[in-house]
Enzyme design. Structure first.
Site, PDB file in Angstrom:
ATOM      1  N   SER A   1       2.483  -2.238   4.264  1.00 50.17           N
ATOM      2  CA  SER A   1       2.538  -0.788   4.025  1.00 50.17           C
ATOM      3  C   SER A   1       3.849  -0.467   3.333  1.00 50.17           C
ATOM      4  O   SER A   1       4.842  -1.176   3.522  1.00 50.17           O
ATOM      5  CB  SER A   1       2.508  -0.036   5.351  1.00 50.17           C
ATOM      6  OG  SER A   1       3.737  -0.213   6.042  1.00 50.17           O
ATOM      7  N   ASP A   2       3.872   0.578   2.518  1.00 53.61           N
ATOM      8  CA  ASP A   2       5.173   1.063   2.075  1.00 53.61           C
ATOM      9  C   ASP A   2       5.902   1.528   3.344  1.00 53.61           C
ATOM     10  O   ASP A   2       5.286   1.800   4.375  1.00 53.61           O
ATOM     11  CB  ASP A   2       5.040   2.193   1.034  1.00 53.61           C
ATOM     12  CG  ASP A   2       6.345   2.372   0.260  1.00 53.61           C
ATOM     13  OD1 ASP A   2       7.397   1.842   0.707  1.00 53.61           O
ATOM     14  OD2 ASP A   2       6.343   3.043  -0.794  1.00 53.61           O
ATOM     15  N   TRP A   3       7.220   1.605   3.213  1.00 54.09           N
ATOM     16  CA  TRP A   3       8.044   1.832   4.409  1.00 54.09           C
ATOM     17  C   TRP A   3       7.779   3.202   5.045  1.00 54.09           C
ATOM     18  O   TRP A   3       8.142   4.232   4.488  1.00 54.09           O
ATOM     19  CB  TRP A   3       9.513   1.659   4.027  1.00 54.09           C
ATOM     20  CG  TRP A   3      10.013   0.249   4.188  1.00 54.09           C
ATOM     21  CD1 TRP A   3      11.152  -0.127   4.852  1.00 54.09           C
ATOM     22  CD2 TRP A   3       9.428  -0.984   3.727  1.00 54.09           C
ATOM     23  NE1 TRP A   3      11.295  -1.505   4.836  1.00 54.09           N
ATOM     24  CE2 TRP A   3      10.256  -2.055   4.159  1.00 54.09           C
ATOM     25  CE3 TRP A   3       8.273  -1.298   3.018  1.00 54.09           C
ATOM     26  CZ2 TRP A   3       9.972  -3.391   3.887  1.00 54.09           C
ATOM     27  CZ3 TRP A   3       7.989  -2.628   2.746  1.00 54.09           C
ATOM     28  CH2 TRP A   3       8.827  -3.645   3.175  1.00 54.09           C
TER      29      TRP A   3
ATOM     30  N   ALA B   1       0.862  -1.195   0.000  1.00 50.25           N
ATOM     31  CA  ALA B   1       0.000   0.000   0.000  1.00 50.25           C
ATOM     32  C   ALA B   1       0.893   1.237   0.000  1.00 50.25           C
ATOM     33  O   ALA B   1       1.857   1.319   0.752  1.00 50.25           O
ATOM     34  CB  ALA B   1      -0.903  -0.013   1.227  1.00 50.25           C
TER      35      ALA B   1
END
Ligand code: BGC
Length: 765
Positions: free
Chosen positions: A228-230, A195
């Site tokens: 999640s993206d970082w 995401a």
């Protein structure tokens, strides 16, 4: 396994569940030793494995791995088999480097050529990007290694990338920004989906219930986990509710505690947490099934990188010289001036999280030299590493070019220009590079420009001065060899552009809405991205989508559709014979675009819906068959909230690029859809008459309405007393508003009358 996972979940404490849903480090899941739940390791992606030496830190030293060409280059192969081979090689490297999941591929659309990460993405076209992603994912996952399809969704720029709110309408989202994800999920089931950082229509992608839960998980049946993206998660509890199963990076003690408290207070249903735990455990155990370690085939993978580079490079221009053949491939030259810093320092990848520590790098100059035979090669740097201006370097290059038979100018944008984290601000080469090309071309008519960049550059200032241009892209570690193979004709170029090269920045579809401001970016161009825009605007471009030259020539003949009239659910197959009419073996990419002659809602002029790559010896002919399915003809209707087809005529354009249509086949579609009635109080007269159920109930009253209009306004059809065609005017008025003028002629009040018609049309009466 399901039962085992259920029993682990039943044995887990609330704290353990919450901890599992956040990473233990920058690259690992949280193990639950007590219950023998192992850790899982992820690494970037997408065109190589960036396995950090120390996975428990955010450090940047990564282990050597093959740097394959970046996505702009691999997409230009239009070769799904090659993408699968790339994926399989990446899978093998992941195993050797002890990586369970590769963070890629990236399938975001190239909305503007300025997008900082465009080099990591495949295309401006969702169909092409989707097909390539499916092959890539299947390749990686065939080795028992997972992928992370990223960055979901509508994440098409770097400006304010952690916070920007993408304002995009539903139809555009469905037709342009989601389909590559949709196809990849439905046809390849990536183990994970990432995401993105941004918001979509006001909601963070990580918290977006519609995107993550309703569309991705429920509608497309995504079985894996959402990561999640970082650093993308703002509110962990909201993200779990939205559908983000796993937050990265970790550890995040405060977030874990927040989840525990939310369950205890009743704010978060424990079943929601359990579902995320289940998805994570499923992938963690799946990863465990593939034993890790060993070595990968360094030479073999370098060779694959070389093959992809050679097939992805695009021969943009190869004009015949006066009284001569085209300049490329090079032959019979005795003195070759090799100009440009990137001939000596290969520019083969972009900046950011995809940056690979290559196992080795082919130097273009040395590769050229090894194929040059008796020819002598000389070298001049031509331009500095940055964008400063050095006339002395130009003068030196001009001197060499003048005393040679041919000049090869290697141009790469300064390496910091194309990176994750920021967008480009223009399409330009440096002033020095432009001056260099112009000065060299002035003294040497046989000048070839070789480009290394991740997305389009402007060429108007010099394109007419040079007869040949090869787009070498960010070509991966073996690109130097591939370049030399193409320039000397050992490989026949066959790459085709997966994105349009515009003439200038102000021509680009997103120009007026780029990159947004005040926290928002509006996708004002809607569906009209890439060639969909240039086509509809009838706007000239530098090089069209799908363009790419070869050292041989191809003809297309005998084009046929399997049916003249067909049902949407059956689709049809297009066949065409392709012949190599030149003297060298080569490959051609046949493209099929669909043009809808008439539609209820506006559609792009044409859309790519199929393609095939065919390899042909000189004189050889092969039939090519391309299947078109329901979706090839459908469009997303925001009122029906589904993909719909309409009865009617379509043109199937068989093409060698978006601008070079070889054959047109006319076919007629019969829709099998039984669409629900969407008429309401605000529906216009025209909408009533366009809807079959609406027409059935309003039709009998229509002559009477016309008659009333004539009486009220003296309208005799052709010439009314008010100088207009009254029925045309009322066509776009809500039926109820029209009838308000005709009250006396109706058996009841117009509002009740319309309600009664509505009840009949909706089958309620
Ligand atoms: C990037 C992702 C990447 C992740 C891990 C993020 O900043 O957007 O593409 O996979 O970092 O490095």
């Amino acid at each position: 396994m399901n039962a085992e996972i259920q029993s682990i979940i039943a044995s887990m404490t609330l704290e353990e569940k919450a901890a599992l849903c956040t990473g233990a480090s920058a690259w690992t899941t949280t193990p639950v030793k007590r219950l023998h739940v192992p850790e899982m390791i992820v690494s970037d992606g997408p065109h190589g494995i960036r396995r950090l030496r120390d996975i428990y830190s955010m450090g940047h030293q990564s282990l050597p791995a093959t740097c394959f060409p970046t996505a702009s280059c691999s997409a230009s192969t239009w070769d799904v088999e090659l993408m699968r081979e790339l994926g399989a090689a990446l899978g093998e490297e992941a195993i050797a480097l002890n990586v369970d999941v590769i963070l890629g591929p990236g399938v975001n659309m190239k909305r503007s050529p300025l997008g900082g990460r465009n080099f990591e993405y495949f295309s401006e076209d969702p169909y092409l990007a989707g097909e390539l992603a499916v092959a890539f994912i299947n390749g990686v996952q065939s080795k028992g290694v997972g992928t992370s399809l990223k960055h979901y969704a509508a994440n098409n720029q770097e400006f304010q990338r952690f916070s920007i709110d993408t304002e995009v309408d539903e139809r555009t989202l469905r037709e342009i920004y989601l389909p590559a994800f949709e196809k990849a999920v439905k046809e390849a089931q990536p183990w994970t989906v990432m995401a993105s950082y941004n918001k979509v229509n006001g909601v963070f992608a990580t918290e977006h219930h519609t995107l993550l839960t309703e569309i991705l998980k429920n509608e497309w049946n995504f079985e894996g986990l959402v990561v999640s993206d970082w650093g993308a998660v703002r509110d962990r509890v909201a993200a779990l509710k939205g559908g983000t199963d796993w937050e990265m990076p970790g550890p995040q003690e405060r977030r874990v505690n927040a989840v525990v408290e939310a369950v205890r207070s009743g704010e978060l249903d424990e079943a929601t947490l359990d579902e995320s735990v289940r998805r994570i455990l499923r992938i963690v155990f799946k990863a465990r099934e593939t034993p890790k370690g060993g070595a990968f085939d360094v030479d073999g993978h370098h060779a694959i990188a070389r093959k992809i580079a050679a097939e992805g490079m695009v021969l943009l221009k190869n004009a015949p010289l006066p009284q001569e053949e085209p300049l490329l491939p090079l032959r019979g030259h005795r003195q070759i001036a090799v100009i440009g810093r990137s001939a000596e320092t290969a520019h083969f990848q972009g900046g950011g999280s995809s940056h690979i520590n290559p196992t080795r790098v082919d130097v273009p100059f040395l590769e050229l030299q090894s194929r040059a035979g008796a020819a002598e090669l000389t070298y001049a740097q031509g331009y500095p590493a940055d964008d400063s201006f050095r006339q002395d370097l130009i003068d030196q290059a001009v001197g060499l070019a003048r005393s040679s038979d041919v000049a090869l100018i290697h141009i790469a944008l300064p390496s910091y220009k194309e990176s994750e984290g920021y967008d480009r601000t223009d399409l330009d080469l440096t002033a020095q590079q432009v001056a260099l090309i112009q000065a060299v071309a002035k003294v040497q008519p046989k000048t070839v420009v070789v480009l290394n960049n991740g997305s389009p550059v402007a060429m108007s200032a010099w394109i007419d001065a040079v007869p040949a241009i090869l787009e070498g892209w960010m070509m991966g570690q073996a690109g130097g060899a591939a370049l030399a193979d193409i320039l000397f004709g050992q490989v026949n170029p066959c790459g085709k552009l997966a994105e349009t090269f515009p003439l200038k920045l102000s021509d680009t579809p997103a120009h007026l809405n780029w990159p947004g401001g005040a926290g928002k970016v509006r996708y004002g161009e809607g569906l009209f991205t890439g060639y969909r825009y240039y086509d509809s605007k009838e706007m000239p471009v530098l090089f069209p989508f799908g363009h790419g030259l070869s050292y041989t020539t191809f003809t297309y003949s005998n084009a046929k559709a399997s049916a003249k009239t067909f049902r949407d659910v059956d689709g049809l197959t297009v066949t065409v014979d392709v012949t190599n009419t030149g003297h060298m073996a080569g490959k051609e990419v046949v493209q099929v675009y669909v043009h809808d002659r008439a539609s209820g809602l506006v559609r792009p002029q044409k859309e790519l819906k199929g393609f095939a790559k065919v390899s042909l010896h000189p004189g050889e002919t092969k039939p090519v068959a391309i299947k078109l399915d329901f979706r090839a003809f459908a469009y997303y209707h925001p009122e029906y909230r589904q993909w719909i087809t309409e009865d009617g005529d379509f043109d199937l354009l068989i093409a060698s690029s978006a601008d070079h249509i070889r054959h047109i086949l006319a076919v007629t579609l019969k829709s099998t859809l039984d669409l629900p009635c969407i008429l309401d109080r605000e529906s216009t007269v025209r909408e009533w008459m366009a809807d079959p159920r609406g027409k059935a109930v309003l039709g009998p009253f229509y002559p009477q309405m016309e008659e009333q209009n004539r009486k009220t306004f003296g309208d005799d059809g052709a010439e009314s007393s008010m100088g207009l065609n009254m029925m045309d005017m009322v066509g776009d008025m809500p039926l109820v508003s029209v009838l308000m003028w005709q009250q006396g002629a109706l058996p009841m009040h117009p509002e009740d009358f319309v309600d009664e018609l509505l009840a009949q049309a909706h089958g309620r009466a």
